[in-house]
Motif scaffolding. Sequence first.
Motif, PDB file in Angstrom:
ATOM      1  N   ARG A   9     -16.881   2.007 -10.292  1.00 58.61           N
ATOM      2  CA  ARG A   9     -15.555   2.623 -10.223  1.00 58.61           C
ATOM      3  C   ARG A   9     -15.669   4.144 -10.178  1.00 58.61           C
ATOM      4  O   ARG A   9     -14.889   4.810  -9.510  1.00 58.61           O
ATOM      5  CB  ARG A   9     -14.721   2.204 -11.433  1.00 58.61           C
ATOM      6  N   MET A  88     -12.536   9.509  -2.955  1.00 56.71           N
ATOM      7  CA  MET A  88     -12.386   8.099  -3.302  1.00 56.71           C
ATOM      8  C   MET A  88     -12.852   7.291  -2.093  1.00 56.71           C
ATOM      9  O   MET A  88     -12.384   7.520  -0.963  1.00 56.71           O
ATOM     10  CB  MET A  88     -10.925   7.769  -3.608  1.00 56.71           C
ATOM     11  N   LEU A  90     -13.174   3.594  -0.362  1.00 54.64           N
ATOM     12  CA  LEU A  90     -12.565   2.265  -0.378  1.00 54.64           C
ATOM     13  C   LEU A  90     -13.244   1.363   0.638  1.00 54.64           C
ATOM     14  O   LEU A  90     -13.398   1.727   1.798  1.00 54.64           O
ATOM     15  CB  LEU A  90     -11.073   2.358  -0.058  1.00 54.64           C
ATOM     16  N   PHE A 104      -8.594  -4.866   0.132  1.00 55.52           N
ATOM     17  CA  PHE A 104      -9.348  -3.704  -0.331  1.00 55.52           C
ATOM     18  C   PHE A 104      -9.981  -3.958  -1.690  1.00 55.52           C
ATOM     19  O   PHE A 104      -9.454  -4.721  -2.514  1.00 55.52           O
ATOM     20  CB  PHE A 104      -8.428  -2.486  -0.479  1.00 55.52           C
ATOM     21  N   GLY A 105     -11.093  -3.278  -1.921  1.00 55.23           N
ATOM     22  CA  GLY A 105     -11.644  -3.186  -3.253  1.00 55.23           C
ATOM     23  C   GLY A 105     -10.881  -2.146  -4.066  1.00 55.23           C
ATOM     24  O   GLY A 105      -9.966  -1.493  -3.559  1.00 55.23           O
ATOM     25  N   SER A 106     -11.278  -1.997  -5.320  1.00 53.79           N
ATOM     26  CA  SER A 106     -10.586  -1.068  -6.217  1.00 53.79           C
ATOM     27  C   SER A 106     -11.005   0.384  -6.019  1.00 53.79           C
ATOM     28  O   SER A 106     -10.395   1.276  -6.597  1.00 53.79           O
ATOM     29  CB  SER A 106     -10.828  -1.467  -7.672  1.00 53.79           C
TER      30      SER A 106
ATOM     31  N   TYR B  35       1.283  -1.048   2.982  1.00 51.66           N
ATOM     32  CA  TYR B  35       0.503  -1.315   1.779  1.00 51.66           C
ATOM     33  C   TYR B  35       1.094  -0.503   0.625  1.00 51.66           C
ATOM     34  O   TYR B  35       1.677   0.560   0.828  1.00 51.66           O
ATOM     35  CB  TYR B  35      -0.955  -0.872   1.953  1.00 51.66           C
ATOM     36  N   GLN B  37      -0.317   1.171  -3.031  1.00 53.56           N
ATOM     37  CA  GLN B  37      -1.518   1.476  -3.807  1.00 53.56           C
ATOM     38  C   GLN B  37      -1.103   2.049  -5.153  1.00 53.56           C
ATOM     39  O   GLN B  37      -0.393   3.058  -5.215  1.00 53.56           O
ATOM     40  CB  GLN B  37      -2.409   2.473  -3.061  1.00 53.56           C
ATOM     41  N   GLY B  40      -5.686   4.308  -9.270  1.00 58.31           N
ATOM     42  CA  GLY B  40      -6.962   3.723  -9.653  1.00 58.31           C
ATOM     43  C   GLY B  40      -7.280   2.394  -9.009  1.00 58.31           C
ATOM     44  O   GLY B  40      -8.278   1.755  -9.371  1.00 58.31           O
ATOM     45  N   GLU B  41      -6.467   1.989  -8.053  1.00 56.92           N
ATOM     46  CA  GLU B  41      -6.690   0.702  -7.387  1.00 56.92           C
ATOM     47  C   GLU B  41      -6.708   0.882  -5.874  1.00 56.92           C
ATOM     48  O   GLU B  41      -6.303   1.907  -5.353  1.00 56.92           O
ATOM     49  CB  GLU B  41      -5.593  -0.297  -7.765  1.00 56.92           C
ATOM     50  N   GLY B  42      -7.173  -0.155  -5.176  1.00 54.80           N
ATOM     51  CA  GLY B  42      -7.110  -0.123  -3.725  1.00 54.80           C
ATOM     52  C   GLY B  42      -5.740  -0.550  -3.233  1.00 54.80           C
ATOM     53  O   GLY B  42      -4.963  -1.149  -3.970  1.00 54.80           O
ATOM     54  N   PRO B  43      -5.424  -0.235  -1.975  1.00 57.10           N
ATOM     55  CA  PRO B  43      -4.134  -0.642  -1.404  1.00 57.10           C
ATOM     56  C   PRO B  43      -4.014  -2.164  -1.341  1.00 57.10           C
ATOM     57  O   PRO B  43      -4.990  -2.866  -1.133  1.00 57.10           O
ATOM     58  CB  PRO B  43      -4.173  -0.047   0.012  1.00 57.10           C
ATOM     59  N   LEU B  45      -1.805  -5.200   0.596  1.00 60.00           N
ATOM     60  CA  LEU B  45      -0.935  -5.462   1.744  1.00 60.00           C
ATOM     61  C   LEU B  45       0.413  -6.032   1.301  1.00 60.00           C
ATOM     62  O   LEU B  45       0.473  -6.985   0.517  1.00 60.00           O
ATOM     63  CB  LEU B  45      -1.620  -6.450   2.690  1.00 60.00           C
ATOM     64  N   LEU B  86       1.774   4.599  -4.215  1.00 59.66           N
ATOM     65  CA  LEU B  86       1.603   5.256  -2.912  1.00 59.66           C
ATOM     66  C   LEU B  86       1.828   4.204  -1.838  1.00 59.66           C
ATOM     67  O   LEU B  86       1.143   3.180  -1.819  1.00 59.66           O
ATOM     68  CB  LEU B  86       0.196   5.832  -2.800  1.00 59.66           C
ATOM     69  N   LEU B  88       1.632   3.176   1.961  1.00 53.87           N
ATOM     70  CA  LEU B  88       0.879   3.520   3.159  1.00 53.87           C
ATOM     71  C   LEU B  88       1.300   2.642   4.321  1.00 53.87           C
ATOM     72  O   LEU B  88       1.448   1.431   4.156  1.00 53.87           O
ATOM     73  CB  LEU B  88      -0.619   3.311   2.915  1.00 53.87           C
TER      74      LEU B  88
END
Lengths: 113, 111
Positions: A9, A88, A90, A104-106, B35, B37, B40-43, B45, B86, B88
């Motif tokens: 992370r 960052m 991704l 997506f990953g985190s 998406y 987001q 601290g995380e990914g987007p 869908l 966020l 996107l």
Amino acid sequence: DVKVTQSSRYLVKRTGEKVFLECVQDMDHENMFWYRQDPGLGLRLIYFSYDVKMKEKGDIPEGYSVSREKKERFSLILESASTNQTSMYLCASSIRTAGYGYTFGSGTRLTVV
Amino acid sequence: TQLLEQSPQFLSIQEGENLTVYCNSSSVFSSLQWYRQEPGEGPVLLVTVVTGGEVKKLKRLTFQFGDARKDSSLHITAAQPGDTGLYLCAGAENYGQNFVFGPGTRLSVLP
């Protein structure tokens, strides 16, 4: 629960180090992608792969390379880390169908000092 | 590479208000995605739209794809703090498998 897993992370590396970012997906997806995300710039594509052993440059490949030896794993390599690679990162995957969404990953927040 | 613009860049509203955010481009897209987001995380869908003029609803979220397939909007009714994040948009040209992302709209819903 299907997922894309990024190995770290948070990472802090020194300028000039070789950095490996690992990404593994368990969905048997053909396509995998690496993006970097910076404030105000959105997600920018670094490299992508549509199949094992296959790789294509994205919009900003300079300073990066990738490896895809197995279908589930896509690694991003920073050959010699620089401070402008602080970002960052991704990883994402998708099936080989036009218009299909990404999982997506985190993310890995990399700081190069 | 096509350029996607999103507006507004930032939006801060009170819980219960309605809002609309926009995604625009000079390019025609074969498909467009939204998406969300969280920090601290990914987007994640939310929706994919493929037909010009298409409207899709996801609970309190309404997505519209422009008739010319160059733009899209996301409308949230009665926003809640859980909508904070966020947003996107991402578009693909010529039925491709790669999407280009906009810079995002950062939404903050205050309780």
